[in-house]
Design a protein around this motif. Structure first.
Motif, mmCIF file in Angstrom:
data_model
loop_
_atom_site.group_PDB
_atom_site.id
_atom_site.type_symbol
_atom_site.label_atom_id
_atom_site.label_comp_id
_atom_site.label_asym_id
_atom_site.label_seq_id
_atom_site.Cartn_x
_atom_site.Cartn_y
_atom_site.Cartn_z
ATOM 1 N N PHE A 127 0.841 -1.192 0.000
ATOM 2 C CA PHE A 127 0.000 0.000 0.000
ATOM 3 C C PHE A 127 0.883 1.250 0.000
ATOM 4 O O PHE A 127 1.995 1.243 0.544
ATOM 5 C CB PHE A 127 -0.923 0.006 1.214
ATOM 6 C CG PHE A 127 -1.847 -1.185 1.278
ATOM 7 C CD1 PHE A 127 -2.975 -1.240 0.481
ATOM 8 C CD2 PHE A 127 -1.575 -2.244 2.128
ATOM 9 C CE1 PHE A 127 -3.826 -2.337 0.529
ATOM 10 C CE2 PHE A 127 -2.416 -3.341 2.189
ATOM 11 C CZ PHE A 127 -3.539 -3.394 1.376
ATOM 12 N N SER A 128 0.383 2.322 -0.569
ATOM 13 C CA SER A 128 1.191 3.541 -0.642
ATOM 14 C C SER A 128 1.534 4.073 0.745
ATOM 15 O O SER A 128 2.610 4.643 0.955
ATOM 16 C CB SER A 128 0.442 4.618 -1.441
ATOM 17 O OG SER A 128 -0.798 4.946 -0.816
ATOM 18 N N GLN A 129 0.651 3.854 1.711
ATOM 19 C CA GLN A 129 0.883 4.366 3.064
ATOM 20 C C GLN A 129 1.937 3.575 3.828
ATOM 21 O O GLN A 129 2.466 4.047 4.843
ATOM 22 C CB GLN A 129 -0.428 4.346 3.867
ATOM 23 C CG GLN A 129 -1.528 5.234 3.316
ATOM 24 C CD GLN A 129 -2.331 4.569 2.196
ATOM 25 O OE1 GLN A 129 -2.067 3.424 1.807
ATOM 26 N NE2 GLN A 129 -3.318 5.287 1.668
ATOM 27 N N THR A 130 2.239 2.370 3.376
ATOM 28 C CA THR A 130 3.174 1.501 4.097
ATOM 29 C C THR A 130 4.369 1.093 3.243
ATOM 30 O O THR A 130 5.161 0.241 3.647
ATOM 31 C CB THR A 130 2.451 0.230 4.582
ATOM 32 O OG1 THR A 130 1.772 -0.377 3.468
ATOM 33 C CG2 THR A 130 1.436 0.558 5.667
ATOM 34 N N ARG A 131 4.516 1.715 2.081
ATOM 35 C CA ARG A 131 5.575 1.305 1.146
ATOM 36 C C ARG A 131 6.969 1.536 1.716
ATOM 37 O O ARG A 131 7.936 0.906 1.304
ATOM 38 C CB ARG A 131 5.394 2.055 -0.170
ATOM 39 C CG ARG A 131 6.172 1.472 -1.346
ATOM 40 C CD ARG A 131 5.682 2.084 -2.637
ATOM 41 N NE ARG A 131 4.303 1.693 -2.920
ATOM 42 C CZ ARG A 131 3.400 2.474 -3.520
ATOM 43 N NH1 ARG A 131 3.723 3.700 -3.890
ATOM 44 N NH2 ARG A 131 2.184 2.021 -3.753
ATOM 45 N N HIS A 132 7.076 2.438 2.672
ATOM 46 C CA HIS A 132 8.387 2.760 3.253
ATOM 47 C C HIS A 132 8.863 1.709 4.250
ATOM 48 O O HIS A 132 10.027 1.748 4.672
ATOM 49 C CB HIS A 132 8.311 4.107 3.965
ATOM 50 C CG HIS A 132 7.369 4.118 5.131
ATOM 51 N ND1 HIS A 132 5.995 4.192 4.976
ATOM 52 C CD2 HIS A 132 7.595 4.059 6.464
ATOM 53 C CE1 HIS A 132 5.423 4.188 6.173
ATOM 54 N NE2 HIS A 132 6.367 4.106 7.088
ATOM 55 N N LEU A 133 8.011 0.792 4.652
ATOM 56 C CA LEU A 133 8.398 -0.194 5.658
ATOM 57 C C LEU A 133 9.417 -1.177 5.088
ATOM 58 O O LEU A 133 9.294 -1.632 3.949
ATOM 59 C CB LEU A 133 7.169 -0.946 6.167
ATOM 60 C CG LEU A 133 6.115 -0.089 6.872
ATOM 61 C CD1 LEU A 133 4.912 -0.938 7.260
ATOM 62 C CD2 LEU A 133 6.702 0.601 8.094
ATOM 63 N N SER A 134 10.400 -1.520 5.900
ATOM 64 C CA SER A 134 11.485 -2.405 5.454
ATOM 65 C C SER A 134 11.084 -3.860 5.686
ATOM 66 O O SER A 134 11.263 -4.411 6.774
ATOM 67 C CB SER A 134 12.774 -2.078 6.228
ATOM 68 O OG SER A 134 13.166 -0.747 6.001
ATOM 69 N N LEU A 135 10.558 -4.488 4.639
ATOM 70 C CA LEU A 135 10.078 -5.868 4.725
ATOM 71 C C LEU A 135 10.707 -6.698 3.611
ATOM 72 O O LEU A 135 10.897 -6.213 2.494
ATOM 73 C CB LEU A 135 8.553 -5.918 4.605
ATOM 74 C CG LEU A 135 7.766 -5.147 5.669
ATOM 75 C CD1 LEU A 135 6.276 -5.194 5.360
ATOM 76 C CD2 LEU A 135 8.041 -5.713 7.054
ATOM 77 N N LYS A 136 10.981 -7.953 3.926
ATOM 78 C CA LYS A 136 11.630 -8.838 2.950
ATOM 79 C C LYS A 136 10.985 -10.220 3.006
ATOM 80 O O LYS A 136 10.910 -10.826 4.084
ATOM 81 C CB LYS A 136 13.121 -8.971 3.256
ATOM 82 C CG LYS A 136 13.903 -9.857 2.273
ATOM 83 C CD LYS A 136 15.354 -9.930 2.663
ATOM 84 C CE LYS A 136 16.159 -10.779 1.689
ATOM 85 N NZ LYS A 136 16.192 -10.197 0.350
ATOM 86 N N PRO A 137 10.506 -10.747 1.864
ATOM 87 C CA PRO A 137 9.987 -12.119 1.845
ATOM 88 C C PRO A 137 11.118 -13.134 1.648
ATOM 89 O O PRO A 137 12.069 -12.871 0.909
ATOM 90 C CB PRO A 137 9.044 -12.112 0.643
ATOM 91 C CG PRO A 137 9.624 -11.089 -0.277
ATOM 92 C CD PRO A 137 10.294 -10.049 0.592
ATOM 93 N N ILE A 138 11.012 -14.258 2.321
ATOM 94 C CA ILE A 138 11.988 -15.340 2.184
ATOM 95 C C ILE A 138 11.214 -16.644 1.999
ATOM 96 O O ILE A 138 10.387 -17.007 2.838
ATOM 97 C CB ILE A 138 12.903 -15.448 3.417
ATOM 98 C CG1 ILE A 138 13.649 -14.132 3.653
ATOM 99 C CG2 ILE A 138 13.891 -16.598 3.255
ATOM 100 C CD1 ILE A 138 14.463 -14.113 4.936
ATOM 101 N N ARG A 139 11.510 -17.342 0.936
ATOM 102 C CA ARG A 139 10.828 -18.598 0.643
ATOM 103 C C ARG A 139 11.285 -19.692 1.601
ATOM 104 O O ARG A 139 12.473 -19.806 1.942
ATOM 105 C CB ARG A 139 11.130 -19.006 -0.799
ATOM 106 C CG ARG A 139 10.609 -20.386 -1.198
ATOM 107 C CD ARG A 139 11.101 -20.753 -2.586
ATOM 108 N NE ARG A 139 11.021 -22.185 -2.823
ATOM 109 C CZ ARG A 139 10.100 -22.776 -3.567
ATOM 110 N NH1 ARG A 139 9.166 -22.038 -4.159
ATOM 111 N NH2 ARG A 139 10.103 -24.090 -3.743
ATOM 112 N N GLY A 140 10.328 -20.507 2.049
ATOM 113 C CA GLY A 140 10.651 -21.658 2.876
ATOM 114 C C GLY A 140 9.771 -22.838 2.508
ATOM 115 O O GLY A 140 8.568 -22.686 2.253
#
Length: 664
Positions: A461-474
């Motif tokens: 979302f545009s309001q949360t795009r600044h959050l530092s998040l990373k997906p990791i496959r498991g």
């Protein structure tokens, strides 16, 4: 930060049933009538019954206490609360304790009070031998919460984030425990108090009275209980000046409307919905998939995995508190058996020198045996039921849980509505509430409070795009259970894990892949998982070496750069960078302008592979943020998981600007 070892209370029993502290050479409660003394000193002289009867719907009341002891004051307050307070009000009880009782001693002490038996049983049902730090409990369908601050109160009270309505100034007598009865305590009490907060204490010692007066309380002597001639009670008349607090960690304005929409029905979303619903909120959970727990929370078995550090950094301290809260929630909400969950114990194996040193450091810190035990390879083999070649740590209360079963159970509340197969594409604030829009721009729902619990998709979302998040496959691998493999009695963990059999299957995993984000199972990752068995149990590795997996499942974990979750209110990033730009030049500045919150917008995400442990307490933290309640974590940990932390770090380091941010 290092956490001191917490010693249990050193008790002797007088006349068969009277607990006596040999450390302080003092009784825990009056020999005449401890319960009646509690009612006289703390309940009556804080005017609790009359104040509670006057409460309005949705209000909450906070009691803070010095010295939890046997829990008698808490149980007496809870009993009076049930009799006096309206049904739609909420009690928060915060208590410090340096030397907590063991569960066995607590049970023996409380057995004296038969009229409190039902409440004592509910407390004892969740109480285990306590470890250092914050310990959070929820009772009475969510109407009563208890937060125990285990450790020296001069370490814990400075980290408490709460607004206290009444103080129980208890603890052993000033002559027996002079280290506690200090001006610094009275000053901190005043800082934590709401205007008009009351205080009561059994003592009438002049130094105590003068210290409380100096801190801003108006104190008076009144008749004591039994053979005690006098005691003290009073009220805060002159609130002290509050120290500067970072506005980007402050509490946003509380909404009067007790309703919320949660986006995402995994462990984070379901835990948040459950915590709010138990507090009387009306909650709508919106999930894009056809069923709850359809993404990363959908594995058939999840592990209650509590990997700690002997140096106690924020991640380790958070995990320790969250792990113990998750165990309490499971004991309260989900019966064991029939594939739901099993407290079979978890063995964390030290498969190399570095890991063995870490485990030895933890084992030397005096944790209760009910929390963790150091075991050698022979003991580990006996516990596991299969051959183990490494020493390790055994967590007796841990085990495995079916995350989908837990998610469905958490949503079983009349205040929760669930909408599946509903994808939210955009958020738009209209000045009073958030509109949740689909791909066509149609409004799916609207609310003044929205909590995004969408794992890595939280940042779309545009309001949360600044959050530092990373997906990791498991990927986890399903192995068929047989008579031999079913001898495995505990979860085994090292670089991976293997579970005892559930419904004819063991679950083995999990891979970590950074080069692909699809959800198609791969043979390569099955082979990787099978290789993990070599370090877990050579016997099981040999047994399954020629066995074909009977399935696999892929999910995408979501992590933050520091591996802590993101929990709390969301800032407007451009406004933040402009408003506090001075920090980029001088990080010691203390700006006072209110933070530019995105009104009513919160997140609960980035739980990585620890969602079973971290999500339930995170739901409690979100509920506390929204309800202006005492936070269930110390202030420094609530800041360590706060969504503002990365924006602040970027600004202080001078590598962020409004123009840079708007381009991302």
């Amino acid at each position: 930060m290092s956490a001191p070892t917490v010693e249990s209370a050193d008790l002797v029993w007088m006349e068969g049933d009277q607990p006596f502290s040999s450390r302080f050479d003092d009784v825990y409660f009056s020999r005449d009538s401890g319960l009646e003394e509690t009612r006289h000193v703390f309940l009556t002289h804080n005017r609790l019954a009359e104040r509670w009867r006057a409460m309005a719907a949705g209000e909450h009341f906070c009691i803070a206490e010095t010295g939890f002891g046997t829990g008698l004051n808490f149980l007496a307050a809870w009993q009076l609360w049930q009799a006096s307070a309206p049904d739609d009000t909420y009690l928060h009880f915060v208590s410090t304790e340096k030397y907590p009782l063991t569960r066995t001693d607590l049970q023996r002490a409380l057995a004296i009070w038969s009229e409190l038996a039902d409440l004592s049983a509910e407390l004892l049902g969740q109480y285990q031998d306590l470890t250092p730090g914050w310990q959070h409990f929820s009772f009475a369908g969510g109407r009563v919460t208890l937060t125990l601050l285990i450790g020296d109160l001069f370490d814990t009270l400075p980290e408490l984030d709460a607004a206290v309505d009444a103080w129980f100034l208890d603890g052993f007598a000033p002559a027996r425990n002079p280290d506690m009865w200090q001006p610094a305590l009275y000053q901190r009490m005043a800082e934590l108090s709401r205007p008009g907060a009351t205080v009561a204490t059994f003592t009438s010692v002049g130094d105590v009275r003068r210290g409380l007066i100096a801190a801003g309380f108006e104190m008076r002597k009144v008749k004591g209980f039994g053979r005690k001639r006098e005691m003290l009670c009073g009220q805060l008349q002159q609130p002290p000046a509050q120290p500067w607090r970072a506005p980007w960690y402050a509490r946003p304005e509380r909404s009067d409307k007790r309703s919320a929409i949660i986006i995402g029905a995994g462990l984070a979303g379901c835990s948040t919905a459950h915590a709010l619903a138990r507090r009387g909120w009306q909650v709508q959970v919106i999930e894009r998939l056809p069923d709850v727990a359809g993404a990363a929370s959908g594995n058939p078995q999840g592990i209650l995995y509590c990997k700690l550090s002997p140096h106690h950094p924020p991640l380790s301290r958070f995990i320790q508190s969250a792990y113990q809260y998750s165990l309490r929630l499971l004991q309260r909400e989900l019966k064991q058996g029939e594939g739901r969950w099993h407290a079979c114990g978890v063995l964390q194996l030290g498969t190399d020198d570095k890991e063995q040193r870490r485990q030895q450091g933890l084992a030397s810190q005096g944790y209760p045996a009910s929390f963790l035990q150091a075991v050698d390879a022979r003991q580990a083999s006996a516990l596991a039921g299969v051959e183990i070649s490494s020493p390790g740590l055994f967590f007796p209360a841990g085990g495995w849980v079916s995350p989908p079963t837990l998610c469905r159970q958490l949503l079983e509340h009349p205040n929760i509505e669930v909408r599946t197969t509903t994808a939210v594409a955009d958020l738009r604030y209209d000045g009073s509430q958030w509109q949740l829009l689909n791909e066509q721009g149609d409004c799916l729902a609207a609310s003044g409070t929205v909590i995004i619990c969408g794992a890595h998709e939280t940042a779309r979302f545009s309001q949360t795009r600044h959050l530092s998040l990373k997906p990791i496959r498991g990927q986890i691998t399903h192995l068929p259970a047989d008579a031999h493999s079913s001898r495995l009695k505990t979860v085994l963990c090292a670089d991976g894990y293997v579970s005892p059999a559930r419904q004819g299957e063991h679950h083995l995993g999990a891979s970590f892949r950074f080069d692909r984000l699809d959800l198609t199972p791969s043979k390569e990752e099955n082979r990787h998982n099978l290789q993990l068995l070599q370090s877990l149990s050579p016997e099981l590795h040999r047994h399954f070496s020629a066995t074909a997996p009977q399935g696999a499942r892929v999910g995408l974990r979501c992590t933050a750069p520091d591996y802590l979750p993101l929990l709390g209110p969301v800032l407007d990033p451009d406004a933040f960078l402009d408003q506090y730009a001075v920090l980029g030049k001088d990080a010691s500045q203390q700006p006072t302008a209110p933070a530019p919150w995105q009104p009513g917008l919160y997140v609960n995400t980035a739980h990585g592979s620890r969602g079973l442990i971290s999500a339930p307490l995170s739901g409690e933290l979100l509920a506390a943020w929204l309800g202006d309640e005492p936070l269930p974590l110390p202030r420094d940990l609530s800041q360590a998981v706060h969504p503002s932390r990365f924006l602040l770090c970027q600004l202080v380091r001078g590598n962020a600007s409004s123009s840079q941010r708007s381009k991302q």
